[in-house]
Write a protein that holds these residues in place. Structure first.
Motif, mmCIF file in Angstrom:
data_model
loop_
_atom_site.group_PDB
_atom_site.id
_atom_site.type_symbol
_atom_site.label_atom_id
_atom_site.label_comp_id
_atom_site.label_asym_id
_atom_site.label_seq_id
_atom_site.Cartn_x
_atom_site.Cartn_y
_atom_site.Cartn_z
ATOM 1 N N ASP A 190 49.022 53.079 74.851
ATOM 2 C CA ASP A 190 48.758 51.919 73.875
ATOM 3 C C ASP A 190 49.493 50.428 75.514
ATOM 4 O O ASP A 190 49.638 49.946 75.081
ATOM 5 N N ILE A 191 49.578 51.151 77.011
ATOM 6 C CA ILE A 191 50.599 50.601 77.422
ATOM 7 C C ILE A 191 49.293 49.309 77.909
ATOM 8 O O ILE A 191 48.489 49.419 78.207
ATOM 9 N N THR A 192 50.131 48.371 78.220
ATOM 10 C CA THR A 192 48.419 46.989 79.312
ATOM 11 C C THR A 192 49.198 46.901 80.278
ATOM 12 O O THR A 192 49.951 47.645 80.760
ATOM 13 N N LEU A 193 47.997 46.431 80.933
ATOM 14 C CA LEU A 193 48.405 46.585 82.352
ATOM 15 C C LEU A 193 49.696 44.667 82.254
ATOM 16 O O LEU A 193 49.590 45.294 83.652
ATOM 17 N N GLU A 194 49.311 44.316 81.708
ATOM 18 C CA GLU A 194 50.717 43.447 81.281
ATOM 19 C C GLU A 194 52.563 44.126 81.814
ATOM 20 O O GLU A 194 53.287 43.058 82.492
ATOM 21 N N THR A 195 52.576 44.901 80.834
ATOM 22 C CA THR A 195 53.428 45.742 80.518
ATOM 23 C C THR A 195 53.450 46.491 81.604
ATOM 24 O O THR A 195 54.860 46.719 82.663
ATOM 25 N N LEU A 196 52.502 47.065 82.439
ATOM 26 C CA LEU A 196 52.796 47.736 83.497
ATOM 27 C C LEU A 196 52.748 46.727 84.830
ATOM 28 O O LEU A 196 53.636 47.129 85.445
#
Length: 309
Positions: free
Chosen positions: A182-188
């Motif tokens: 569930d890793i988001t683009l924002e976290t990445l």
């Protein structure tokens, strides 16, 4: 993705910038200074381990960026060379520690065995610690013809980039994110602007600070650095999928095996390439006020998306 040709096409009335020759010249300067910077003394084993990784080759992109921005802002190579070498020491520390079994657990780096495979985990940890400490000592002791206040500002930039507000913080979130779906683009983006981008930004801004750049220049250059830093990581993610171990000089496919979120896993390969190209064009646009004086930095930005390792 942009062409792999390292000779940048000229605009009307402007001669082509020979990036290959520029990289060769600047890399030779950095390599010679790195070799001089660290000699083997007692206890020999730790110094040999530090030199093993520090002198293992590589593109030397980070110190070259530091030298380029110092010259862009009217400084000299001599003013920035100690900081440029310190940046490579810090980068090397991060590679040594990143390759450890407790981190990414890799056996090869730059085409040869990683530090811990040669010297053991214990010495590899100490070699990284030694390089990190020596980096700051080297800037403080060897910087010449620069006001002390500027040198201190550059040191502060380096320290912040490598600490919990930069590289260490990014690496922490990266490790915590492994195996999660569930890793988001924002976290990445957070991971990579800290783990990779923070040190690249320090490379760019520290060179400018040493030359006496003002706030407006530093803001432009920081934007340039942020964009190339994220593009650099996107290309790394792409190469982990598309390149061979021989091309990379390290194990390929590590991200998939570790179940890491990457730009290709979230966006797909083509969209990732498009995003890297967009970031590079934004980076180059931020240098427009400097005209042809910024040719080295523009060429280095384009090189990031054309590289094969």
């Amino acid at each position: 993705m942009v062409s792999t040709d390292e000779r940048i096409a000229p605009q009307e009335g402007v001669s082509a910038f020979d990036l290959a020759a520029y990289l060769k010249q600047q890399k030779a300067i950095v390599e010679a200074e790195l070799d001089r910077s660290l000699t083997v003394v007692a206890p020999e084993k730790i110094y040999e381990s530090m030199r093993y990784s520090l002198l293992a080759g590589g593109k030397r992109l980070r110190p070259i960026l530091c030298l380029a921005t110092c010259e862009l802002m009217g400084g000299t190579l001599e003013m920035a060379l100690p900081t440029a070498c310190a940046l490579e020491m810090i980068h090397t520390m991060s590679l040594i520690h990143d390759d450890l079994p407790a981190m990414d657990n890799d056996d090869y780096r730059r085409g040869r065995l990683t530090n811990h495979k040669v010297y053991g985990d214990d010495i590899a940890i100490l070699a990284g610690d030694g390089l990190l400490a020596y980096a700051f000592e080297y800037v403080a002791v060897n910087t010449r013809e620069v006001p002390a206040e500027r040198t201190l500002q550059a040191i502060a930039r380096l320290a912040r980039a490598v600490g919990a507000a930069g590289l260490v913080g990014g690496q922490t979130i990266d490790l915590e994110s492994e195996g999660k779906s569930d890793i988001t683009l924002e976290t990445l983006r957070f991971i990579h602007t800290h783990k990779t981008g923070a040190l690249l930004e320090a490379c760019v801004t520290s060179g400018a600070i040493l030359a006496g750049a003002g706030a407006e220049d530093l803001q432009r250059l920081a934007k340039y650095a942020t964009n190339i830093g994220l593009a650099f990581q996107i290309v790394d993610d792409i190469l982990d999928i598309t390149a061979t171990p021989e091309e990379l000089g390290k194990t390929a496919g590590k991200d998939i095996k570790a179940q890491k979120a990457t730009f290709p896993s979230l966006l797909g390969l083509e969209a990732s390439r498009t995003e890297a190209d967009r970031l590079i064009e934004e980076a180059i646009a931020s240098l427009e006020p400097y005209g042809t004086k910024a040719e080295p930095l523009c060429a280095l930005a384009r090189y990031i998306t054309s590289r094969k390792n």
